[in-house]
Write a protein that holds these residues in place. Structure first.
Motif, mmCIF file in Angstrom:
data_model
loop_
_atom_site.group_PDB
_atom_site.id
_atom_site.type_symbol
_atom_site.label_atom_id
_atom_site.label_comp_id
_atom_site.label_asym_id
_atom_site.label_seq_id
_atom_site.Cartn_x
_atom_site.Cartn_y
_atom_site.Cartn_z
ATOM 1 N N TRP A 1 33.994 33.229 24.005
ATOM 2 C CA TRP A 1 33.025 34.302 23.783
ATOM 3 C C TRP A 1 33.747 35.627 23.924
ATOM 4 C CZ3 TRP A 1 28.166 32.602 22.670
ATOM 5 C CH2 TRP A 1 27.134 33.529 22.636
ATOM 6 N N HIS A 2 33.713 36.463 22.906
ATOM 7 C CA HIS A 2 34.467 37.716 22.901
ATOM 8 C C HIS A 2 33.508 38.905 22.794
ATOM 9 C CE1 HIS A 2 37.885 35.096 22.082
ATOM 10 N NE2 HIS A 2 37.181 34.577 21.085
ATOM 11 N N ILE A 3 33.566 39.786 23.799
ATOM 12 C CA ILE A 3 32.719 40.975 23.825
ATOM 13 C C ILE A 3 33.614 42.202 23.704
ATOM 14 C CG2 ILE A 3 31.040 42.315 25.150
ATOM 15 C CD1 ILE A 3 29.995 39.598 24.138
ATOM 16 N N ALA A 4 33.417 42.943 22.624
ATOM 17 C CA ALA A 4 34.237 44.114 22.320
ATOM 18 C C ALA A 4 33.920 45.263 23.279
ATOM 19 C CB ALA A 4 33.990 44.553 20.875
ATOM 20 N N GLY A 5 34.822 46.224 23.304
ATOM 21 C CA GLY A 5 34.551 47.467 24.016
ATOM 22 C C GLY A 5 35.256 47.589 25.344
ATOM 23 N N ARG A 6 34.728 48.558 26.132
ATOM 24 C CA ARG A 6 35.338 48.895 27.421
ATOM 25 C C ARG A 6 34.318 48.933 28.550
ATOM 26 N NH1 ARG A 6 39.487 53.683 25.553
ATOM 27 N NH2 ARG A 6 40.760 52.327 24.255
ATOM 28 N N SER A 7 33.205 48.264 28.371
ATOM 29 C CA SER A 7 32.181 48.260 29.421
ATOM 30 C C SER A 7 32.478 47.152 30.426
ATOM 31 C CB SER A 7 30.792 48.045 28.808
ATOM 32 O OG SER A 7 30.598 46.676 28.485
ATOM 33 N N GLN A 8 31.661 47.072 31.437
ATOM 34 C CA GLN A 8 31.837 46.018 32.441
ATOM 35 C C GLN A 8 31.556 44.627 31.884
ATOM 36 O OE1 GLN A 8 28.856 46.122 35.673
ATOM 37 N NE2 GLN A 8 27.833 47.736 34.493
ATOM 38 N N LEU A 9 30.954 44.529 30.695
ATOM 39 C CA LEU A 9 30.706 43.237 30.056
ATOM 40 C C LEU A 9 31.832 42.830 29.115
ATOM 41 C CD1 LEU A 9 26.925 43.580 29.138
ATOM 42 C CD2 LEU A 9 27.924 42.137 30.922
ATOM 43 N N SER A 10 32.660 43.778 28.698
ATOM 44 C CA SER A 10 33.701 43.524 27.701
ATOM 45 C C SER A 10 34.720 42.515 28.210
ATOM 46 C CB SER A 10 34.417 44.824 27.350
ATOM 47 O OG SER A 10 33.509 45.764 26.832
ATOM 48 N N GLY A 11 35.237 41.740 27.259
ATOM 49 C CA GLY A 11 36.287 40.795 27.613
ATOM 50 C C GLY A 11 36.085 39.460 26.932
ATOM 51 N N ASP A 12 36.911 38.510 27.321
ATOM 52 C CA ASP A 12 36.871 37.161 26.772
ATOM 53 C C ASP A 12 36.379 36.202 27.844
ATOM 54 O OD1 ASP A 12 37.951 37.980 24.301
ATOM 55 O OD2 ASP A 12 39.975 37.913 25.147
ATOM 56 N N TYR A 13 35.464 35.350 27.454
ATOM 57 C CA TYR A 13 34.878 34.354 28.346
ATOM 58 C C TYR A 13 35.207 32.985 27.768
ATOM 59 C CZ TYR A 13 32.278 38.460 29.919
ATOM 60 O OH TYR A 13 31.926 39.691 30.393
ATOM 61 N N GLU B 1 30.650 27.750 31.598
ATOM 62 C CA GLU B 1 30.377 28.390 32.886
ATOM 63 C C GLU B 1 30.578 29.901 32.806
ATOM 64 O OE1 GLU B 1 31.950 28.292 37.491
ATOM 65 O OE2 GLU B 1 32.264 26.515 36.252
ATOM 66 N N GLN B 2 31.677 30.338 32.197
ATOM 67 C CA GLN B 2 31.923 31.775 32.072
ATOM 68 C C GLN B 2 30.924 32.433 31.123
ATOM 69 O OE1 GLN B 2 35.966 32.847 31.182
ATOM 70 N NE2 GLN B 2 36.782 31.853 33.018
ATOM 71 N N VAL B 3 30.584 31.755 30.029
ATOM 72 C CA VAL B 3 29.630 32.331 29.071
ATOM 73 C C VAL B 3 28.253 32.474 29.711
ATOM 74 C CG1 VAL B 3 28.446 32.003 26.874
ATOM 75 C CG2 VAL B 3 30.904 31.562 27.039
ATOM 76 N N ASP C 1 31.299 39.564 19.229
ATOM 77 C CA ASP C 1 30.280 40.608 19.212
ATOM 78 C C ASP C 1 30.893 41.860 18.590
ATOM 79 O OD1 ASP C 1 27.835 41.954 20.028
ATOM 80 O OD2 ASP C 1 29.069 42.945 21.541
ATOM 81 N N SER C 2 30.199 42.445 17.609
ATOM 82 C CA SER C 2 30.711 43.636 16.924
ATOM 83 C C SER C 2 29.620 44.692 16.806
ATOM 84 C CB SER C 2 31.219 43.257 15.523
ATOM 85 O OG SER C 2 32.231 42.302 15.603
ATOM 86 N N PRO C 3 29.402 45.475 17.869
ATOM 87 C CA PRO C 3 28.389 46.529 17.795
ATOM 88 C C PRO C 3 28.766 47.572 16.755
ATOM 89 C CG PRO C 3 29.182 46.229 20.060
ATOM 90 C CD PRO C 3 30.068 45.425 19.170
ATOM 91 N N LEU C 4 27.782 48.071 16.028
ATOM 92 C CA LEU C 4 28.065 49.101 15.048
ATOM 93 C C LEU C 4 28.332 50.453 15.705
ATOM 94 C CD1 LEU C 4 26.783 46.817 13.241
ATOM 95 C CD2 LEU C 4 26.395 48.678 11.660
ATOM 96 N N ASP C 5 27.820 50.668 16.914
ATOM 97 C CA ASP C 5 28.115 51.896 17.661
ATOM 98 C C ASP C 5 28.712 51.482 19.005
ATOM 99 O OD1 ASP C 5 28.261 54.304 19.008
ATOM 100 O OD2 ASP C 5 26.272 54.980 18.372
ATOM 101 N N GLN C 6 30.015 51.196 18.979
ATOM 102 C CA GLN C 6 30.699 50.715 20.178
ATOM 103 C C GLN C 6 30.622 51.722 21.319
ATOM 104 O OE1 GLN C 6 32.416 47.473 20.508
ATOM 105 N NE2 GLN C 6 31.821 48.191 22.527
ATOM 106 N N TYR C 7 30.727 53.016 21.006
ATOM 107 C CA TYR C 7 30.680 54.033 22.059
ATOM 108 C C TYR C 7 29.339 54.020 22.795
ATOM 109 C CZ TYR C 7 34.929 55.978 19.986
ATOM 110 O OH TYR C 7 36.195 56.155 19.503
ATOM 111 N N ALA C 8 28.240 53.929 22.047
ATOM 112 C CA ALA C 8 26.920 53.900 22.675
ATOM 113 C C ALA C 8 26.750 52.634 23.518
ATOM 114 C CB ALA C 8 25.822 53.990 21.619
#
Length: 130
Positions: free
Chosen positions: A35-47, A51-53, A117-124
């Motif tokens: 599971w791959h979450i783009a960006g720089r938030s506390q949720l971002s990263g690879d799971y 169990e991790q997902v 995950d590919s948000p269209l507004d990554q900054y928001a």
């Protein structure tokens, strides 16, 4: 013409997410799902692995105060890939968030094996989840 079986699989999975039905989601995920979450938030990263997902899902619900929702606009799929166009929304600390998003999934043998995950507004998205 009938929908591709992977469209049906994804509809079932997204409906289960909307209902908080983790048992159904567990059945639809491969044991070694990535599971791959783009960006720089506390949720971002690879799971890696269920169990991790599922830990990611718990953290998402905690951060969004239980308000994380996905509105599906369309689902496209073939034998190996799926694309789901959604609007994600939630509320956190009295602030609301809503943004279009694209989910890309790999599927094999009737199971989801990988998600991007590919948000269209990554900054928001980063600002809301940070």
């Amino acid at each position: 013409m009938a929908e591709h079986p992977n469209v049906e699989l994804l509809r079932k999975g997204y409906a289960a997410y909307g209902q908080g039905d983790m048992d159904t989601i567990n059945e639809l995920f491969a044991d070694d799902i990535q599971w791959h979450i783009a960006g720089r938030s506390q949720l971002s990263g690879d799971y890696k692995g269920k169990e991790q997902v599922f830990g990611f899902f718990a953290k998402l619900m905690e951060i969004s105060e239980g308000t994380s929702k996905l509105e599906i606009h369309d689902i496209l799929a073939n034998d190996e890939h799926g694309v789901v166009l959604v609007t994600g929304s939630g509320t956190r600390k009295g602030k609301s968030f809503s943004s279009p998003d694209v989910h890309v999934l790999h599927m094999k043998n009737g199971k989801v094996t990988e998600f991007w995950d590919s948000p269209l507004d990554q900054y928001a998205s980063d600002e809301f989840f940070s």
